[in-house]
Write a protein that holds these residues in place. Structure first.
Motif, PDB file in Angstrom:
ATOM      1  N   HIS A  60       0.835  -1.212   0.000  1.00 51.85           N
ATOM      2  CA  HIS A  60       0.000   0.000   0.000  1.00 51.85           C
ATOM      3  C   HIS A  60       0.862   1.251   0.000  1.00 51.85           C
ATOM      4  CE1 HIS A  60       0.679  -0.378   4.381  1.00 51.85           C
ATOM      5  NE2 HIS A  60       0.289   0.879   4.511  1.00 51.85           N
ATOM      6  N   ASP A  64       5.866   4.544   4.925  1.00 53.69           N
ATOM      7  CA  ASP A  64       6.621   3.495   5.635  1.00 53.69           C
ATOM      8  C   ASP A  64       6.541   2.147   4.928  1.00 53.69           C
ATOM      9  OD1 ASP A  64       3.871   3.640   6.575  1.00 53.69           O
ATOM     10  OD2 ASP A  64       4.386   2.198   8.138  1.00 53.69           O
ATOM     11  N   HIS A  65       5.858   2.103   3.768  1.00 53.02           N
ATOM     12  CA  HIS A  65       5.785   0.849   2.998  1.00 53.02           C
ATOM     13  C   HIS A  65       6.297   0.999   1.563  1.00 53.02           C
ATOM     14  CE1 HIS A  65       3.490  -1.457   6.057  1.00 53.02           C
ATOM     15  NE2 HIS A  65       3.264  -0.227   6.468  1.00 53.02           N
ATOM     16  N   ASP A 166      -0.920  -3.260   6.152  1.00 51.45           N
ATOM     17  CA  ASP A 166      -1.615  -2.610   7.264  1.00 51.45           C
ATOM     18  C   ASP A 166      -3.112  -2.711   6.989  1.00 51.45           C
ATOM     19  OD1 ASP A 166       0.878  -1.820   8.117  1.00 51.45           O
ATOM     20  OD2 ASP A 166       0.576   0.320   7.760  1.00 51.45           O
ATOM     21  N   HIS A 219       5.113  -4.821  12.589  1.00 50.03           N
ATOM     22  CA  HIS A 219       4.490  -3.492  12.612  1.00 50.03           C
ATOM     23  C   HIS A 219       3.910  -3.188  13.996  1.00 50.03           C
ATOM     24  CE1 HIS A 219       2.213  -0.041  10.925  1.00 50.03           C
ATOM     25  NE2 HIS A 219       2.962  -0.179   9.838  1.00 50.03           N
TER      26      HIS A 219
HETATM   27 ZN   LIG Z   1       2.597   0.988   8.125  1.00 55.74          ZN
END
Ligand SMILES: [Zn+2]
Ligand SMILES: [Zn+2]
Length: 248
Positions: A60, A64-65, A166, A219
């Motif tokens: 996604h 942070d990804h 997430d 995570h």
């Molecule tokens: Zn994340």
């Protein structure tokens, strides 16, 4: 199949962990699942040559990804002088969002003549995406990030690894993770409900439906890291750590 955890942190550096980045090696292919903003730092720290990565799968479009792709592409161009192609697959609009991020952080970069081909493919809901020895089934999850978010069920060399990305609980996680050799799941909190995120208790409630052979928690927030719950007996479960290697 071998998994190396290059980053298992949340977006905010909880526990001093790097943003999400999992390196998978199988059948002579090396690919990343997610490439969070700190991934170049993690690759340097753990001695991974970025030029050895063949493909990157993105769950996604949160920094942070996928933010590390900006630095990976700039490194390929300016430092590692990459010539071999790179394949990236992720949600629709990844190409646009990545271009915007490149231009925001390194103005003029999108006008450069790139040394290597970068192919960017878009996942479609529950439609198999294949490349080389990789087969990826993207399952739509629930997480607000301006583009469709996915859990990815990745099969390579006869082994399956699923990553939730997430998300809050959605029933699509059951087929995504069912009987997976390795199931990497977000466990943001222990039992606190938070929109768009998954907690440990919810995961435990659904574990019988998924029956993964090995569950890896990732995570994790500061709260979760500070008060790690006891793992139920009879279930192979591991709390992720940056740098950890897992044979699948
Ligand atoms: Zn994340
Ligand atoms: Zn996110």
């Amino acid at each position: 199949m071998k998994l190396r955890i290059l980053g298992c942190g949340d977006a905010f550096g909880s526990g001093g962990r790097f943003n999400t980045c999992f390196l998978v090696e199988e059948s002579g292919t090396r690919f990343l699942i997610d490439c969070g903003a700190s991934s170049m730092i993690a690759m340097r720290k753990f001695g991974i040559d970025p030029n050895s990565i063949d493909a990157v799968l993105i769950t996604h479009l949160h920094g942070d990804h996928f933010g590390g792709l900006v630095f990976m592409l700039m490194d390929a161009q300016l430092v590692s002088k990459r010539t071999k192609p790179l394949v990236v697959a992720g949600p629709k609009t990844l190409a646009k969002r990545l271009g915007d991020a490149l231009e925001c952080l390194f103005p003029g970069s999108t006008g450069m003549t790139w040394r290597n081909d970068v192919r960017i493919d878009a996942f479609e809901d529950e439609t198999e995406w294949t490349w080389g020895p990789l087969s990826v089934m993207p399952y739509r999850v629930k997480h607000f990030c301006g583009a469709p978010p996915y859990a990815l069920r990745v099969t390579c060399g006869g082994k399956t690894v699923t990553y939730t990305g997430d998300t809050e609980w959605v029933d699509a996680l059951v087929p995504a993770a069912r009987d997976a050799d390795l199931f990497i799941a977000e466990a943001y909190f222990r039992d606190k409900a938070m929109k768009f995120h998954l907690n440990f208790e919810t995961l435990m409630q659904h574990l019988d439906e998924m029956r993964p052979k090995h569950l890896v928690l990732t995570h994790m927030s500061r709260d979760m890291l500070d008060a790690m719950p006891a793992f139920p007996p009879g279930v192979r479960m591991t709390a992720a750590e940056d740098g950890m290697e897992i044979a699948v």
